[in-house]
Design a protein around this motif. Structure first.
Motif, PDB file in Angstrom:
ATOM      1  N   ILE A 628       0.846  -1.184   0.000  1.00 29.16           N
ATOM      2  CA  ILE A 628       0.000   0.000   0.000  1.00 29.16           C
ATOM      3  C   ILE A 628       0.887   1.241   0.000  1.00 29.16           C
ATOM      4  CG2 ILE A 628      -1.863   1.209   1.176  1.00 29.16           C
ATOM      5  CD1 ILE A 628      -2.575  -1.566   0.122  1.00 29.16           C
ATOM      6  N   PRO A 629       0.635   2.186  -0.889  1.00 31.80           N
ATOM      7  CA  PRO A 629       1.465   3.395  -0.926  1.00 31.80           C
ATOM      8  C   PRO A 629       1.213   4.285   0.280  1.00 31.80           C
ATOM      9  CG  PRO A 629      -0.390   3.621  -2.416  1.00 31.80           C
ATOM     10  CD  PRO A 629      -0.432   2.208  -1.893  1.00 31.80           C
ATOM     11  N   GLU A 630       2.152   5.237   0.500  1.00 28.47           N
ATOM     12  CA  GLU A 630       1.994   6.187   1.602  1.00 28.47           C
ATOM     13  C   GLU A 630       0.805   7.106   1.334  1.00 28.47           C
ATOM     14  OE1 GLU A 630       3.724   6.014   4.268  1.00 28.47           O
ATOM     15  OE2 GLU A 630       5.093   4.462   3.552  1.00 28.47           O
ATOM     16  N   SER A 643       5.319   8.650  -4.676  1.00 29.21           N
ATOM     17  CA  SER A 643       5.471   7.448  -3.858  1.00 29.21           C
ATOM     18  C   SER A 643       6.817   6.782  -4.110  1.00 29.21           C
ATOM     19  CB  SER A 643       4.339   6.467  -4.160  1.00 29.21           C
ATOM     20  OG  SER A 643       3.090   7.005  -3.778  1.00 29.21           O
ATOM     21  N   LYS A 644       7.241   6.772  -5.368  1.00 27.27           N
ATOM     22  CA  LYS A 644       8.522   6.142  -5.692  1.00 27.27           C
ATOM     23  C   LYS A 644       9.673   6.887  -5.035  1.00 27.27           C
ATOM     24  CE  LYS A 644      11.443   4.647  -9.534  1.00 27.27           C
ATOM     25  NZ  LYS A 644      11.580   4.532 -11.015  1.00 27.27           N
ATOM     26  N   MET A 645       9.575   8.228  -4.988  1.00 32.06           N
ATOM     27  CA  MET A 645      10.657   9.006  -4.377  1.00 32.06           C
ATOM     28  C   MET A 645      10.760   8.710  -2.886  1.00 32.06           C
ATOM     29  SD  MET A 645      11.367  13.073  -4.613  1.00 32.06           S
ATOM     30  CE  MET A 645      12.950  13.742  -4.092  1.00 32.06           C
ATOM     31  N   LEU A 646       9.615   8.646  -2.198  1.00 29.34           N
ATOM     32  CA  LEU A 646       9.642   8.319  -0.781  1.00 29.34           C
ATOM     33  C   LEU A 646      10.078   6.874  -0.550  1.00 29.34           C
ATOM     34  CD1 LEU A 646       6.421  10.118   0.506  1.00 29.34           C
ATOM     35  CD2 LEU A 646       8.808  10.838   0.755  1.00 29.34           C
ATOM     36  N   PHE A 647       9.704   5.989  -1.444  1.00 30.52           N
ATOM     37  CA  PHE A 647      10.124   4.589  -1.372  1.00 30.52           C
ATOM     38  C   PHE A 647      11.646   4.489  -1.479  1.00 30.52           C
ATOM     39  CE2 PHE A 647      11.315   0.822  -3.875  1.00 30.52           C
ATOM     40  CZ  PHE A 647      10.860  -0.195  -3.054  1.00 30.52           C
ATOM     41  N   THR A 648      12.227   5.202  -2.451  1.00 30.11           N
ATOM     42  CA  THR A 648      13.678   5.194  -2.629  1.00 30.11           C
ATOM     43  C   THR A 648      14.369   5.865  -1.455  1.00 30.11           C
ATOM     44  OG1 THR A 648      13.337   5.290  -5.024  1.00 30.11           O
ATOM     45  CG2 THR A 648      15.534   5.812  -4.204  1.00 30.11           C
ATOM     46  N   TYR A 649      13.766   6.963  -0.986  1.00 26.95           N
ATOM     47  CA  TYR A 649      14.310   7.690   0.155  1.00 26.95           C
ATOM     48  C   TYR A 649      14.394   6.780   1.381  1.00 26.95           C
ATOM     49  CZ  TYR A 649      14.110  11.134   4.021  1.00 26.95           C
ATOM     50  OH  TYR A 649      14.335  11.856   5.156  1.00 26.95           O
ATOM     51  N   ALA A 721       3.065  15.786   3.690  1.00 27.53           N
ATOM     52  CA  ALA A 721       3.212  14.388   3.288  1.00 27.53           C
ATOM     53  C   ALA A 721       4.531  13.823   3.788  1.00 27.53           C
ATOM     54  CB  ALA A 721       3.115  14.264   1.771  1.00 27.53           C
ATOM     55  N   LEU A 722       5.602  14.632   3.696  1.00 30.07           N
ATOM     56  CA  LEU A 722       6.901  14.174   4.173  1.00 30.07           C
ATOM     57  C   LEU A 722       6.891  14.007   5.690  1.00 30.07           C
ATOM     58  CD1 LEU A 722       9.880  13.507   3.716  1.00 30.07           C
ATOM     59  CD2 LEU A 722      10.377  15.956   3.891  1.00 30.07           C
ATOM     60  N   SER A 723       6.291  14.955   6.394  1.00 32.29           N
ATOM     61  CA  SER A 723       6.251  14.877   7.854  1.00 32.29           C
ATOM     62  C   SER A 723       5.481  13.649   8.306  1.00 32.29           C
ATOM     63  CB  SER A 723       5.611  16.145   8.430  1.00 32.29           C
ATOM     64  OG  SER A 723       6.365  17.284   8.080  1.00 32.29           O
ATOM     65  N   ASP A 724       4.315  13.425   7.691  1.00 33.46           N
ATOM     66  CA  ASP A 724       3.525  12.245   8.051  1.00 33.46           C
ATOM     67  C   ASP A 724       4.304  10.966   7.758  1.00 33.46           C
ATOM     68  OD1 ASP A 724       1.522  13.930   8.804  1.00 33.46           O
ATOM     69  OD2 ASP A 724       0.354  13.690   6.955  1.00 33.46           O
ATOM     70  N   PHE A 725       4.984  10.966   6.617  1.00 34.41           N
ATOM     71  CA  PHE A 725       5.755   9.787   6.215  1.00 34.41           C
ATOM     72  C   PHE A 725       6.853   9.485   7.234  1.00 34.41           C
ATOM     73  CE2 PHE A 725       9.681   8.356   4.133  1.00 34.41           C
ATOM     74  CZ  PHE A 725       9.284   7.123   3.659  1.00 34.41           C
ATOM     75  N   ILE A 748      12.773  25.850   1.664  1.00 35.83           N
ATOM     76  CA  ILE A 748      13.251  24.898   0.662  1.00 35.83           C
ATOM     77  C   ILE A 748      12.159  23.882   0.356  1.00 35.83           C
ATOM     78  CG2 ILE A 748      14.949  23.102   0.178  1.00 35.83           C
ATOM     79  CD1 ILE A 748      16.914  24.589   1.881  1.00 35.83           C
ATOM     80  N   PRO A 749      11.839  23.649  -0.910  1.00 35.64           N
ATOM     81  CA  PRO A 749      10.806  22.659  -1.264  1.00 35.64           C
ATOM     82  C   PRO A 749      11.128  21.290  -0.691  1.00 35.64           C
ATOM     83  CG  PRO A 749      11.395  23.995  -3.168  1.00 35.64           C
ATOM     84  CD  PRO A 749      12.370  24.339  -2.095  1.00 35.64           C
ATOM     85  N   VAL A 750      10.093  20.545  -0.386  1.00 40.62           N
ATOM     86  CA  VAL A 750      10.259  19.271   0.289  1.00 40.62           C
ATOM     87  C   VAL A 750      11.074  18.297  -0.560  1.00 40.62           C
ATOM     88  CG1 VAL A 750       8.063  18.399  -0.610  1.00 40.62           C
ATOM     89  CG2 VAL A 750       9.062  17.386   1.439  1.00 40.62           C
ATOM     90  N   GLU A 751      10.937  18.376  -1.899  1.00 40.54           N
ATOM     91  CA  GLU A 751      11.685  17.443  -2.733  1.00 40.54           C
ATOM     92  C   GLU A 751      13.194  17.649  -2.608  1.00 40.54           C
ATOM     93  OE1 GLU A 751       9.900  20.601  -5.548  1.00 40.54           O
ATOM     94  OE2 GLU A 751       9.308  19.458  -3.781  1.00 40.54           O
ATOM     95  N   TRP A 752      13.604  18.915  -2.430  1.00 42.04           N
ATOM     96  CA  TRP A 752      15.025  19.197  -2.279  1.00 42.04           C
ATOM     97  C   TRP A 752      15.517  18.754  -0.907  1.00 42.04           C
ATOM     98  CZ3 TRP A 752      18.076  19.713  -6.128  1.00 42.04           C
ATOM     99  CH2 TRP A 752      17.651  20.317  -7.319  1.00 42.04           C
TER     100      TRP A 752
END
Length: 969
Positions: A628-630, A643-649, A721-725, A748-752
């Protein structure tokens, strides 16, 4: 070293206790092992401590070891290894040349050092014998060789080299005038080289126990004239590696060495067979059949990747210390090879070689019909079968039994009858063949099959773990071919040798589970009412990390890399990307194959089922597998790029919280994608025939397409989304990461933020990771890697302020990450149905234009500079003119320079520095390819030198700063 005998008048006091202190309790061999770990300066200091340490620290074998561990590249022997080492230390000449007569001490005795000294000075006159038990044959026919010896037993052959020019001209005296200044590689395990005249000088001066010898697999490049002096004997000319041309693994060696040098016990790489022709001198050979480990030899098999390592004494030490311990029935088969003779060593046979005098030889390894399946088996994933192929049943332990029983259910009764444990303490030795009357044959020949260990391919294949496959399992680093090279090799054999297809198919099933993947392909074709693949398309092709099948009108890619979770995210991201292309009507869409269908093949409880899937929503079969994805990472494409970026992270930053594909689920998931087949050829096949103008056009084409790719809108990320993750995953500084300073940069954007945190994690132990990779990376650079990388990765973002807010001065975009020569398609400019049209003079049109970019399974979002790395190193092969042409067509900004980056000496203002940092931290071993392309950089003293040589052209590029505004999501 001088050892004084005890006087009858004055007893000589033993110095050991006073000289060594508490070290007196340690055996001499352990002391020598400890000293071998010290650097030259520490050895010099320790030599001043006591008389015993003086003798230990001035021993030549010790300095030889220290020197060769330190040396890299070209060396010149200075008469002793101690002097050679001091030269490598760059000491002033007056210190090196300073000489004082060596000190001598009484009261010293060391049997260990004495034996080593004896081996360094022993003569080998008594080692030769011509009545060995290897058969000698004259004028043997190809039919007789293949019937009686090929893949069966060794044989000495006369007459094969009689017509070679090398038979008369390959002597030291004749080779020095012609090749004296030519540099040759020294020994197989070292990274040093010598000019031939320096090596000859070394041979005359040395008294080493295990002398260096020339063992050069590149001699055909450094001295091409030597290749004209011999030809491959007719009976060895079938070699299936020939289809790989220049990409084939190392296969031929020039071998030159003095007395006492040689090769210790080993099995030839990849279970290939070999022939060795001696042109000068005499060699003593000892051989054991496959699976019979010689006394004194230990075989280690890495349980993680199947890597094989062998601990063996030197060939001289084995003959002096171990050979006399063998009973007559346990001795190897032996012979003395004379000038002009060729010895054949079959696949899997253990052999050891000792040069009795200065010798010159040429040897080649090959793959033919007899050993092809063994070579394929050796490249299969896993480790049990690799150990058994070399060490026989002794390689197995109790833990291996369950796996092996699972693989051969029909053989359980017979299997249990075999003693497969390690209760035996001695290696099983093959007995001489007996005739019908029970007497040993007169010629002492050996029968490989009269043994409880059978070197039969069907028997050995039972030890392979069939659950592992080529695409998803760890790849053994000592394989003769890489994963991609294996598929290329098998594909070429399949297409080019129709009459050998039964053999090639069996090898492909052993090496990469070809039967399993073909079965999956059949299910997919049936579900979508597509024609079953033709005979020519039964093997997966391509250089990627997933099985790909190319049919007449369509291509099927099965996602397997990284396991089920990674595969789902790869397909989900690719489908989201195609959807984005259509929504914005990007011009890139015309240069990407059309998608015909996509879905998920799943094996559940022994039955195959297929569900179509367009990347949207979460199919039931995925829910069943708990994949199940985040939450909050994408409603339309739940397994898309967010989802893939957080998965790799999660995998990179916190492995303990990372994905786990080890869940013993009864469901096997295999996502797949079907696309329209492109007409034309891949750039790999055309690289060597394209005119320069077409290659320049290709660089421009790639600039245009990557410009379109990098301008595509990408999904926005949210801090929540990042904080919850991170909260759900338990990420914190307690995990060994101090990320507070990154989190405080709220603008700074969350992706960076994710980008910077990942780089920080990859920097940890960067030297250790680089050391495990390609041996072509210079040690001096590995040691300097951590200092070269940023201490604060935020500085790579070119942060600037605008309207009181901090902004990142680098573009964030979709990135392909795998623009390589096998992912570019080209069409002939004047072709009909993909076939080059005849020209007016009767030739064939040779001008090609690029049309498609393939394989987006590695899609991600990130810094666009990352797309330049594989493209420049693989497609452009480091050509700065092609990189310049690409940038001219690309026209997008790669970085906005801040006022702080105005000075020329500020590394963060150099695009070349950014690219070099990404190379060092890259997931793939791009540095290995980099140093193979720029061989001269192996002598580089700093990363800055490498950076400017490889990426310097980027610093001349300004791009269009305004383009930053149109690349936002």
């Amino acid at each position: 070293m001088e050892i004084l005998h005890q006087s009858h008048t004055f007893p000589i006091r033993d110095r050991r206790a006073d000289s060594l202190g508490d070290f007196k309790y340690i055996p001499d061999e352990i002391i020598c092992t400890i000293l071998d770990c010290l650097n030259p300066l520490d050895l010099a200091r320790l030599a001043c401590v006591s008389s015993f340490m003086y003798i230990f620290c001035n021993e030549e074998p010790l300095w030889m070891s220290v020197c060769l561990k330190k040396a890299s590249g070209h060396i010149q022997y200075k008469g002793s290894w101690q002097k050679t080492t001091l030269h490598l230390e760059n000491l002033p000449n007056e210190y090196i040349e300073f000489y004082r007569k060596p000190l001598q001490f009484d009261g010293f005795s060391s049997p260990f050092l004495y034996r080593r000294l004896y081996r360094c000075h022993t003569t080998l006159d008594g080692f030769s014998f011509d009545d060995g038990n290897v058969e000698r044959k004259n004028d043997i026919s190809a039919e007789q060789f293949h019937r009686e010896y090929d893949g069966i037993k060794p044989v000495l052959l006369n007459g094969l080299a009689d017509t070679w020019p090398a038979r008369k001209t390959w002597t030291i005296d004749q080779l020095v005038p012609k090749y004296g200044d030519t540099t040759f590689n020294i020994s197989s395990s070292l990274k040093v080289s010598m000019t031939f005249k320096d090596y000859v000088s070394y041979m005359k001066q040395q008294h080493d126990e295990d002398p260096l010898y020339i063992f050069d697999d590149k001699f055909g490049e450094s001295a091409p004239g030597l290749l004209k002096d011999y030809t491959v004997p007719q009976i060895f000319q079938e070699d299936f590696f020939d289809v790989l041309d220049k990409n084939r693994p190392s296969f031929r060696w020039l071998v030159i060495g003095p007395a006492r040098s040689g090769a210790s016990w080993h099995v030839d790489p990849g279970l290939t067979s070999a022939w060795n022709t001696l042109l000068c001198g005499r060699k003593r050979w000892a051989l054991y059949p496959p699976g019979t480990v010689p006394l004194g030899v230990t075989v280690h098999v890495d349980d993680d990747d199947g890597d094989i390592s062998v601990d063996s004494p030197t060939s001289l030490q084995w003959w002096l210390d171990f050979y006399p311990l063998l009973a007559d029935e346990n001795k190897p088969i032996e012979c003395t090879q004379l000038p002009g003779e060729t010895i054949f060593v079959p696949s899997g046979w253990w052999h050891c070689v000792l040069n009795l005098e200065t010798t010159i030889a040429v040897t080649q390894n090959f793959v033919n019909s007899r050993n092809f399946e063994f070579v394929c088996l050796d490249m299969a994933p896993g480790y049990s079968h690799r150990g058994v192929c070399r060490a026989g049943l002794l390689a197995l332990d109790e833990d291996s039994l369950e796996i092996i029983e699972k693989n051969m259910p029909c053989e359980k009764e017979n299997f249990r009858c075999l003693d497969l444990t390690k209760k035996e303490t001695e290696a099983r030795i093959l007995r001489p063949q007996q005739n019908e009357n029970g007497k040993e044959n007169a010629n002492g020949s050996y029968n490989v099959w009269e043994h409880d260990f059978s070197y039969d391919i069907n028997y050995l294949a039972m030890f392979r773990n069939s659950e592992l496959d080529h695409f998803t399992s760890p790849w053994c680093p000592d394989n003769s071919l890489g994963q991609r090279g294996l598929r290329e090799w098998l594909s070429r054999l399949w297409v080019g040798n129709p009459r050998k297809r039964e053999m090639v198919w069996k090898g492909a099933c052993l090496a990469l589970n070809a039967d399993k993947w073909l079965d999956c392909l059949g299910k997919i074709c049936f579900f979508h009412s597509l024609p079953f693949p033709s005979e020519n398309a039964k093997l997966p092709v391509g250089m990627g990390s997933n099985p790909v099948y190319v049919m007449d009108e369509y291509v099927v890619k099965i996602f397997a890399e990284g396991g089920p979770q990674s595969s789902i995210f790869d397909l989900g991201t690719e489908l989201e990307f195609y959807s984005t292309l259509s929504e914005v009507n990007s011009p890139l869409k015309s240069h990407i194959p059309n998608v015909l269908a996509s879905g998920i093949l799943h094996l559940e409880n022994g039955y195959y089922n297929i569900n179509s899937w367009d990347g949207k929503k979460v199919p039931d079969v995925i829910r069943k597998c708990n994949l199940i994805p985040e939450k909050g990472t994408g409603d339309v494409f739940p397994f898309g790029v967010q989802s893939k970026m957080l998965f790799t992270y999660r995998k990179d930053v916190s492995p303990e919280n990372g994905p786990d594909d080890s869940d013993e689920s009864t469901i096997v998931l295999l996502p797949y994608l079907i696309t329209k087949r492109c007409k034309g050829k891949i750039f790999t096949e055309l690289r060597n025939v394209l005119p320069w103008e077409d290659v320049l056009n290709l660089a421009s084409f790639l600039g245009e397409q990557l410009r379109s790719l990098h301008m595509l809108p990408y999904p926005s990320f949210s801090n929540s989304a990042l904080s919850d993750f991170e909260q759900n995953r338990g990420f914190s500084s307690a995990n060994g990461m101090d990320m507070e300073f990154v989190s405080n940069e709220s603008d700074i954007p969350v992706e960076w933020k994710i980008f910077v945190r990942t780089l920080m994690e990859k920097k940890k132990n960067v030297s250790g990771r680089l050391s495990k990779r390609s041996g072509s990376i210079p040690k001096t650079l590995i040691e300097k890697a951590e200092a070269y990388l940023p201490d604060d990765f935020l500085k790579l973002l070119s942060i600037y302020e605008e309207n009181g807010m901090k902004k990142v001065g680098k573009p964030w975009s979709w990135i392909h990450r795998d623009i390589m020569d096998d992912n570019i398609y080209m069409e002939c400019k004047s072709c009909s149905n993909g076939i080059p049209a005849p020209t007016s003079n009767g030739g064939v049109a040779k001008s090609w234009r690029p049309t498609y970019i393939l394989d987006f399974s590695n899609l991600a979002v990130g810094d666009s500079i990352n797309d330049l790395i594989p493209m420049h190193l693989d497609v452009f092969r480091g050509n700065s003119d092609l990189l310049k042409q690409f940038l001219k067509s690309y026209k997008l900004s790669l970085m906005r320079k801040t006022p702080k980056q105005g000075s020329d000496d500020d590394k963060y203002g150099r695009l070349s520095y950014h690219a070099m940092c990404f190379c060092i931290l890259h997931d793939e071993n791009v540095l290995g390819g980099l140093f193979k392309t720029w061989k001269e950089l192996r002598a580089a003293e700093s990363w800055e030198e490498v950076e400017l040589q490889v990426w310097g052209e980027l610093n001349n590029y300004e791009g269009f700063l305004d383009s930053l505004l149109i690349r936002a999501p």
